[in-house]
Write a protein that holds these residues in place. Structure first.
Motif, PDB file in Angstrom:
ATOM      1  N   SER A 178      -4.065  -0.976  -4.503  1.00 16.74           N
ATOM      2  CA  SER A 178      -4.529  -1.398  -3.220  1.00 16.74           C
ATOM      3  C   SER A 178      -5.529  -2.383  -3.365  1.00 16.74           C
ATOM      4  N   PRO A 179      -5.172  -3.635  -2.684  1.00 19.03           N
ATOM      5  CA  PRO A 179      -6.004  -4.733  -2.724  1.00 19.03           C
ATOM      6  C   PRO A 179      -7.592  -4.572  -1.980  1.00 19.03           C
ATOM      7  N   ASP A 180      -7.185  -3.393  -1.110  1.00 16.95           N
ATOM      8  CA  ASP A 180      -8.339  -3.099   0.041  1.00 16.95           C
ATOM      9  C   ASP A 180      -9.466  -2.354  -1.043  1.00 16.95           C
ATOM     10  N   LEU A 181      -8.983  -1.548  -2.045  1.00 13.93           N
ATOM     11  CA  LEU A 181      -9.989  -0.844  -2.862  1.00 13.93           C
ATOM     12  C   LEU A 181     -10.935  -1.368  -3.181  1.00 13.93           C
ATOM     13  N   TYR A 182     -10.832  -2.713  -3.575  1.00 17.42           N
ATOM     14  CA  TYR A 182     -12.037  -3.619  -4.285  1.00 17.42           C
ATOM     15  C   TYR A 182     -12.784  -4.452  -3.294  1.00 17.42           C
ATOM     16  N   LEU A 183     -12.441  -4.344  -1.973  1.00 17.78           N
ATOM     17  CA  LEU A 183     -13.117  -5.352  -1.150  1.00 17.78           C
ATOM     18  C   LEU A 183     -14.827  -4.996  -0.772  1.00 17.78           C
ATOM     19  N   HIS A 184     -14.978  -3.480  -0.808  1.00 18.87           N
ATOM     20  CA  HIS A 184     -16.323  -2.839  -0.513  1.00 18.87           C
ATOM     21  C   HIS A 184     -16.747  -2.276  -1.838  1.00 18.87           C
ATOM     22  N   GLU A 185     -16.488  -2.339  -3.005  1.00 14.39           N
ATOM     23  CA  GLU A 185     -17.096  -1.781  -4.180  1.00 14.39           C
ATOM     24  C   GLU A 185     -16.667  -0.211  -4.288  1.00 14.39           C
ATOM     25  N   GLU A 186     -15.788   0.199  -3.401  1.00  9.56           N
ATOM     26  CA  GLU A 186     -14.931   1.480  -3.503  1.00  9.56           C
ATOM     27  C   GLU A 186     -14.237   1.938  -4.642  1.00  9.56           C
ATOM     28  N   HIS A 187     -14.085   0.805  -5.231  1.00  8.97           N
ATOM     29  CA  HIS A 187     -13.168   1.319  -6.885  1.00  8.97           C
ATOM     30  C   HIS A 187     -14.229   1.868  -7.896  1.00  8.97           C
ATOM     31  N   HIS A 188     -15.304   1.757  -7.813  1.00  7.71           N
ATOM     32  CA  HIS A 188     -16.024   2.419  -8.812  1.00  7.71           C
ATOM     33  C   HIS A 188     -16.332   3.962  -8.584  1.00  7.71           C
ATOM     34  N   ASP A 189     -16.088   4.485  -7.328  1.00  7.51           N
ATOM     35  CA  ASP A 189     -16.189   5.907  -7.054  1.00  7.51           C
ATOM     36  C   ASP A 189     -14.820   6.459  -7.652  1.00  7.51           C
ATOM     37  N   ALA A 190     -13.622   5.665  -7.122  1.00  4.00           N
ATOM     38  CA  ALA A 190     -12.497   6.296  -7.657  1.00  4.00           C
ATOM     39  C   ALA A 190     -12.150   6.274  -9.154  1.00  4.00           C
TER      40      ALA A 190
ATOM     41  N   SER B  84     -28.728 -14.003   0.413  1.00  9.05           N
ATOM     42  CA  SER B  84     -29.187 -14.011   1.701  1.00  9.05           C
ATOM     43  C   SER B  84     -28.718 -13.346   2.688  1.00  9.05           C
ATOM     44  N   GLY B  85     -27.345 -13.048   2.657  1.00  9.46           N
ATOM     45  CA  GLY B  85     -26.502 -12.411   3.588  1.00  9.46           C
ATOM     46  C   GLY B  85     -25.411 -11.802   3.091  1.00  9.46           C
ATOM     47  N   PRO B  86     -24.508 -11.180   3.984  1.00 11.59           N
ATOM     48  CA  PRO B  86     -23.384 -10.568   3.516  1.00 11.59           C
ATOM     49  C   PRO B  86     -22.552 -11.536   2.755  1.00 11.59           C
ATOM     50  N   VAL B  87     -21.861 -10.973   1.573  1.00 14.98           N
ATOM     51  CA  VAL B  87     -20.844 -11.888   0.859  1.00 14.98           C
ATOM     52  C   VAL B  87     -19.315 -11.441   1.270  1.00 14.98           C
ATOM     53  N   ARG B  88     -18.421 -12.474   0.873  1.00 19.26           N
ATOM     54  CA  ARG B  88     -17.206 -12.123   1.395  1.00 19.26           C
ATOM     55  C   ARG B  88     -16.187 -12.197  -0.110  1.00 19.26           C
ATOM     56  N   ARG B  89     -15.324 -10.906  -0.107  1.00 16.87           N
ATOM     57  CA  ARG B  89     -14.807 -10.779  -1.496  1.00 16.87           C
ATOM     58  C   ARG B  89     -13.232 -11.375  -1.232  1.00 16.87           C
ATOM     59  N   MET B  90     -12.827 -11.656  -2.302  1.00 11.81           N
ATOM     60  CA  MET B  90     -11.279 -11.951  -2.438  1.00 11.81           C
ATOM     61  C   MET B  90     -10.554 -10.617  -2.367  1.00 11.81           C
ATOM     62  N   ARG B  91      -9.488 -10.543  -1.631  1.00 13.35           N
ATOM     63  CA  ARG B  91      -8.604  -9.463  -1.685  1.00 13.35           C
ATOM     64  C   ARG B  91      -7.542  -9.474  -2.955  1.00 13.35           C
ATOM     65  N   SER B  92      -8.113  -8.791  -3.588  1.00  8.30           N
ATOM     66  CA  SER B  92      -7.057  -8.825  -5.006  1.00  8.30           C
ATOM     67  C   SER B  92      -7.376  -7.480  -5.839  1.00  8.30           C
ATOM     68  N   ASN B  93      -6.160  -6.930  -6.525  1.00  8.96           N
ATOM     69  CA  ASN B  93      -6.361  -5.814  -7.483  1.00  8.96           C
ATOM     70  C   ASN B  93      -6.523  -6.305  -8.683  1.00  8.96           C
ATOM     71  N   PHE B  94      -6.591  -7.687  -8.968  1.00  7.07           N
ATOM     72  CA  PHE B  94      -6.651  -8.102 -10.214  1.00  7.07           C
ATOM     73  C   PHE B  94      -7.753  -9.037 -10.510  1.00  7.07           C
ATOM     74  N   ILE B  95      -8.056  -9.858  -9.616  1.00  7.72           N
ATOM     75  CA  ILE B  95      -9.293 -10.690  -9.894  1.00  7.72           C
ATOM     76  C   ILE B  95     -10.373 -10.086  -9.037  1.00  7.72           C
TER      77      ILE B  95
ATOM     78  N   LEU C 161      -9.971  -7.398 -13.442  1.00  3.72           N
ATOM     79  CA  LEU C 161     -10.039  -5.766 -13.200  1.00  3.72           C
ATOM     80  C   LEU C 161      -8.965  -5.152 -14.212  1.00  3.72           C
ATOM     81  N   HIS C 162      -7.979  -5.714 -14.441  1.00  4.55           N
ATOM     82  CA  HIS C 162      -7.128  -5.005 -15.194  1.00  4.55           C
ATOM     83  C   HIS C 162      -5.986  -6.160 -15.876  1.00  4.55           C
ATOM     84  N   MET C 163      -5.411  -5.471 -17.215  1.00  9.78           N
ATOM     85  CA  MET C 163      -4.251  -6.011 -17.696  1.00  9.78           C
ATOM     86  C   MET C 163      -3.242  -4.916 -17.841  1.00  9.78           C
TER      87      MET C 163
ATOM     88  N   ALA D 179       0.807  -1.091   0.201  1.00  7.25           N
ATOM     89  CA  ALA D 179      -0.121  -0.009   0.054  1.00  7.25           C
ATOM     90  C   ALA D 179       0.782   1.393   0.075  1.00  7.25           C
ATOM     91  N   ILE D 180       0.301   2.398  -0.458  1.00  7.33           N
ATOM     92  CA  ILE D 180       1.064   3.524  -0.520  1.00  7.33           C
ATOM     93  C   ILE D 180       0.059   4.762  -0.324  1.00  7.33           C
TER      94      ILE D 180
END
Ligand code: HEM
Length: 417
Positions: free
Chosen positions: A19-31, A392-403, A299-301, A8-9
């Protein structure tokens, strides 16, 4: 041999797309929305490398993908990931077509292409339907299940086993290796460096065993195709074979899995769109394109500039990394009508852009038809059997900036239909 973890930086309020954390809670779309409007060619510094240009607009992504002479995928220039593939010690297993440029790329792609021609893929439909039916039959009669492990992850792995001509019982191993390969930033998927090394060695040993077997007893499967193929009269080298094996395991697995689970999540969040598919299942092929656009599971290449050049007036120096964010191009306001609306009828309309989820140009996804077929059959059967299935409940995402992946997704449905 090990892909490095993303560091991270702090960019003082600007987004760090690495940052892989950006993609954990859909925050990347705003960025991405902000970058498309304000800095569509954005310099993203890195803590442990040179930094990269982040490309967020559809037209730029498409143009870069179609210009491999100026924007290289080759491993010797750094390859297709943000980290430099040629910096990784002992990395002689990544030299697959995805990290090659023309004309070399075309020779290798030609070797595998016969495995993905439309006739062959269409011939798999009934077997895919039988698999889907069995998976849905096995869903618990309680009306509650964890969808990723019971359906989304299993189907692509079984289909991959068929392509490789190996027993379905090998599926869990392929699943584990694939997760460890691209899960470098998720501590649950790469529990330690030692574990990752073990996975790489096991996968290489398994691939080597298949290669020997198919040299002696060739079949109609992809491994036999690779073992007996020739590039300019020469057999494929063993490291390139291993690299191609890994590419197929990861490419055929993570992406399709996350489109299946991400698609069901989108349908759950948009019940009126689900209703349209229930009323008219012939919309499902359009829905499949919309799901891949919406989810953008890759997410990217990355590419590397081979000459000094310009993108949108921004100077790019020879050797600079250029990262194409499909997840952003697929929501580009200049390209799409109402890009933030999940619309299963979008692809029934005229003049709709091709979604970028499968990439563009020379490296356009070789498995796209196979992925589309799996998604089509899966949603046809799923909605027919369980029309009310929903998250029916909260989902858990993979921590990744690629997938862009889902690790867990609880679902509920009326059983026994
Ligand atoms: C929804 C599912 C899928 C998505 C979103 C996806 C995405 C992508 C993307 C974005 C690329 C372009 C790489 C680049 O431009 O550098 C690609 C290439 C590739 N994909 Fe897929 N993929 C999917 C399914 C599959 C499947 C099922 C397979 C095979 C079993 C597969 C095999 C490949 C291969 C071999 C390449 C490299 C092609 C080349 O370098 O010429 N993919 N994929």
């Amino acid at each position: 041999m090990l892909r490095p973890k993303a560091q991270a930086i702090d960019l003082g309020g600007k987004p760090d797309l690495k940052s892989p954390d950006l993609y954990l809670h859909e925050e990347h779309h705003d960025a991405f929305r902000r970058l498309r409007a304000e800095e569509p060619v954005y310099w993203n510094p890195e803590a442990d490398s040179t930094g990269f240009w982040a490309i967020t607009r559809y037209d730029d992504i498409e143009a870069i993908s179609k210009n491999p002479k100026l924007f290289s995928s080759a491993k010797e220039n750094g390859g297709h990931r943000i980290f430099n593939e040629n910096d990784i010690d002992g990395n002689d297993t990544d030299a697959s077509m995805i990290s090659m440029d023309p004309p070399e790329h075309a020779s290798y792609r030609r070797m595998v292409t016969p495995g993905f021609v439309p006739k062959r893929i269409l011939g798999m439909e009934e077997r895919i339907r039988a698999r889907v039916t069995r998976l849905l039959d096995n869903l618990p009669k309680t009306g509650e299940a964890e969808f990723v492990s019971s359906v989304a992850a299993v189907l692509p792995i079984e289909v991959l086993a068929e392509l490789f001509g190996v027993p379905e019982s090998d599926g869990p191993k392929l699943f584990e290796w694939s997760n460890a390969t691209v899960g470098e930033d998720d501590p649950e998927l790469r529990v330690s460096d030692e574990y990752m090394k073990k996975c790489v060695l096991e996968m290489a040993g398994y691939a080597a065993g298949l290669w020997r077997q198919r040299l002696e007893n060739p079949g109609a499967d992809l491994i036999s195709m690779l073992a007996h193929s020739r590039v300019n009269g020469e057999a494929m080298t063993f490291p390139t074979y291993i690299g191609t094996f890994i590419l197929l395991v990861v490419g055929g697995n993570e992406t399709t899995r996350n489109s299946i689970s991400g698609g069901l999540l989108a349908l759950s969040e948009n019940p009126e769109e689900r209703r349209k598919l229930l009323d008219d299942p012939s919309l499902i092929p359009s829905a499949v394109q919309e799901i891949v656009r919406w989810v953008s599971p890759v997410l990217h290449m990355r590419r590397t500039a081979t000459e000094d050049t310009e993108i949108r007036g921004q100077r790019i120096k020879r050797g600079d990394k250029v990262v194409m964010w499909y997840a952003s191009g697929n929501r580009d306001e200049e390209k799409w009508a109402d890009p933030f609306r999940f619309d299963v009828t979008r692809y029934t309309k005229s003049n709709v852009p091709t979604q970028l989820g499968f990439g563009a140009g020379q490296h356009f996804c070789l498995g796209s038809r196979l992925a589309e077929l799996q998604l089509k059959v899966l949603f046809e059967e799923l909605l027919r059997r369980f029309p009310d299935i929903h998250v029916s409940g909260p989902v858990r995402r993979m921590r990744s900036n690629f997938i862009y992946g889902l690790k867990e997704m609880p679902v509920a449905y009326t059983p026994g239909r």
